[in-house]
Design a protein around this motif. Structure first.
Motif, PDB file in Angstrom:
ATOM      1  N   GLN A   1      42.158   7.485  17.928  1.00  0.00           N
ATOM      2  CA  GLN A   1      41.255   8.295  18.742  1.00  0.00           C
ATOM      3  C   GLN A   1      41.677   8.219  20.204  1.00  0.00           C
ATOM      4  N   ALA A   2      42.050   7.034  20.650  1.00  0.00           N
ATOM      5  CA  ALA A   2      42.503   6.869  22.031  1.00  0.00           C
ATOM      6  C   ALA A   2      43.785   7.659  22.287  1.00  0.00           C
ATOM      7  N   LEU A   3      44.681   7.725  21.302  1.00  0.00           N
ATOM      8  CA  LEU A   3      45.881   8.548  21.454  1.00  0.00           C
ATOM      9  C   LEU A   3      45.501  10.009  21.678  1.00  0.00           C
ATOM     10  N   ALA A   4      44.549  10.499  20.888  1.00  0.00           N
ATOM     11  CA  ALA A   4      44.109  11.889  21.038  1.00  0.00           C
ATOM     12  C   ALA A   4      43.428  12.112  22.378  1.00  0.00           C
ATOM     13  N   ASP A   5      42.654  11.124  22.836  1.00  0.00           N
ATOM     14  CA  ASP A   5      41.966  11.244  24.118  1.00  0.00           C
ATOM     15  C   ASP A   5      42.965  11.382  25.270  1.00  0.00           C
ATOM     16  N   LEU A   6      43.949  10.498  25.280  1.00  0.00           N
ATOM     17  CA  LEU A   6      44.916  10.509  26.376  1.00  0.00           C
ATOM     18  C   LEU A   6      45.833  11.727  26.286  1.00  0.00           C
ATOM     19  N   TYR A   7      46.160  12.142  25.079  1.00  0.00           N
ATOM     20  CA  TYR A   7      46.950  13.364  24.878  1.00  0.00           C
ATOM     21  C   TYR A   7      46.248  14.567  25.500  1.00  0.00           C
ATOM     22  N   THR A   8      44.928  14.629  25.354  1.00  0.00           N
ATOM     23  CA  THR A   8      44.152  15.721  25.926  1.00  0.00           C
ATOM     24  C   THR A   8      44.265  15.730  27.443  1.00  0.00           C
ATOM     25  N   ILE A   9      44.149  14.565  28.052  1.00  0.00           N
ATOM     26  CA  ILE A   9      44.252  14.478  29.515  1.00  0.00           C
ATOM     27  C   ILE A   9      45.636  14.879  29.988  1.00  0.00           C
TER      28      ILE A   9
END
Length: 363
Positions: free
Chosen positions: A181-189
């Motif tokens: 989930q954190a990977l997806a969060d940072l990818y979005t940013i």
């Protein structure tokens, strides 16, 4: 005329295949162009378990972002003649309720041509009869090529790692972590502003975390990864309602600050919002086989004093903390966040089952 019949006559049976993009400029091509391919970092994931966000260093993260952006920018590119995960079998074991995480993992695996076995209820397995997780893991060794596990018990993923000879991914273990989930969060940013990935960014951002880092696994993992890009962060503001005496786990805050994050705390959400570039909000903490709602007074809606250019992230599922009135505004990047998770997981899964070379441009 009522119900479904009325809805049909009112036009509900037709739909537009492409919905409006309300997430701002979320296209991944700028991110793809901003990173030079270095496949050796991705190949290091071969035969690796993923239990914690702490396993990811900055160079590996950037290469995963690049590969995810490659998948997202051209979803059909790897569909012929042979899909990268053709012949591979995923064991999807979700012993805790999930919509986005389970379906995005399974969607990612299917899009890459693999097959899936799903377990969504531990009561239908030998675990319900007292079977040990190490024995379950031994069976998994014979049945699949990769395991994705979600379990409300924090120690479950570690217990299985001790026995598994195929890779396992932690898809959420109690209140501990949720690394993908954190990977997806940072990818979005990074899609939002690829220039933030520079070694010395010309622009820095303020990030508000509405949640409790000690008890919310998404927040814990997100902060761990964010620290890998500390130069892009002017400040992290942890916003809480004052009900938790301990906001951080042992050494958590100190460790993040050692890595370069400037952290402070606040209990007044609206006072902070006008200065925040990114607002990451969550309200759920999983405890055993249920969950707790935290920070019930901390809510966002279209009337919140958000900075005009600010984006809002949420791991979903949401409750009253995130009003639907924000859905049609440019602040809404949480739907793009959920969509991008599929491509982020496509990137990770490809590398973990030794198919990296099939998706590289330079080998």
């Amino acid at each position: 005329m009522v119900g479904a019949e009325k809805a049909i006559f009112d036009g509900a049976a037709t739909f537009e295949p492409a919905r409006p993009d309300v997430y701002g400029d979320a296209h991944p091509k700028d991110l793809l162009r901003a990173i030079t391919e270095e496949h050796e970092f991705l190949q290091a994931l071969s035969n690796s378990h993923i239990a914690s966000a702490a396993q990811f260093e900055r160079p590996l993260l950037m290469q995963l972002f690049r590969l995810a952006a490659k998948f997202e920018a051209n979803p059909e590119r790897f569909s012929v003649p042979i899909k990268p995960l053709a012949g591979k079998l995923l064991i999807s074991a979700f012993y805790e309720p999930s919509t986005r995480t389970r379906l995005s993992f399974e969607s990612a695996w299917h899009r890459l041509g693999g097959d899936i076995m799903s377990i969504t209820d531990r009561s239908t397995t030998g675990i319900a009869k007292g079977e040990s997780l190490s024995d379950v893991a031994e069976m998994f060794n014979n049945y699949g090529d990769c395991v994705v596990l979600r379990d409300s018990r924090e120690e479950s993923v570690m217990e299985m790692m001790d026995t598994l000879r195929i890779p396992i991914i932690n898809a959420g273990n109690g209140t501990d972590e949720h690394p993908t989930q954190a990977l997806a969060d940072l990818y979005t940013i990074m899609k939002w502003k690829p220039a933030l990935m520079a070694e010395e960014p010309t622009e820095k951002i303020r990030i508000g975390i509405v949640g409790v880092p000690r008890r919310m696994r998404t927040v814990r993992s997100f902060l761990t990864l964010l620290a890998r890009f500390a130069p892009m962060v002017e400040e992290v503001v942890v916003i809480h309602d004052g009900s938790d005496e301990e906001l951080y786990g042992p050494g958590q805050r100190e460790g993040l600050m050692r890595e370069g994050l400037n952290i402070r705390e606040s209990t007044v959400l609206n006072d902070e919002l006008p200065e925040l570039d990114v607002v990451y909000i969550n309200a759920i903490a999983w405890v055993e086989d249920s969950f707790e709602v935290m920070g019930k007074t901390l809510k966002l809606d279209a009337n919140s004093p958000l900075k005009p250019s600010a984006i809002v992230l949420h791991p979903l599922a949401r409750g009253e903390e995130l009003c639907r009135s924000l859905d049609s505004t440019p602040h809404n990047w949480y739907f793009a966040q959920a969509r991008g998770a599929v491509f982020m997981r496509m990137a990770l899964l490809t590398c973990m089952v030794q198919r990296t070379e099939m998706v590289m441009d330079i080998v």
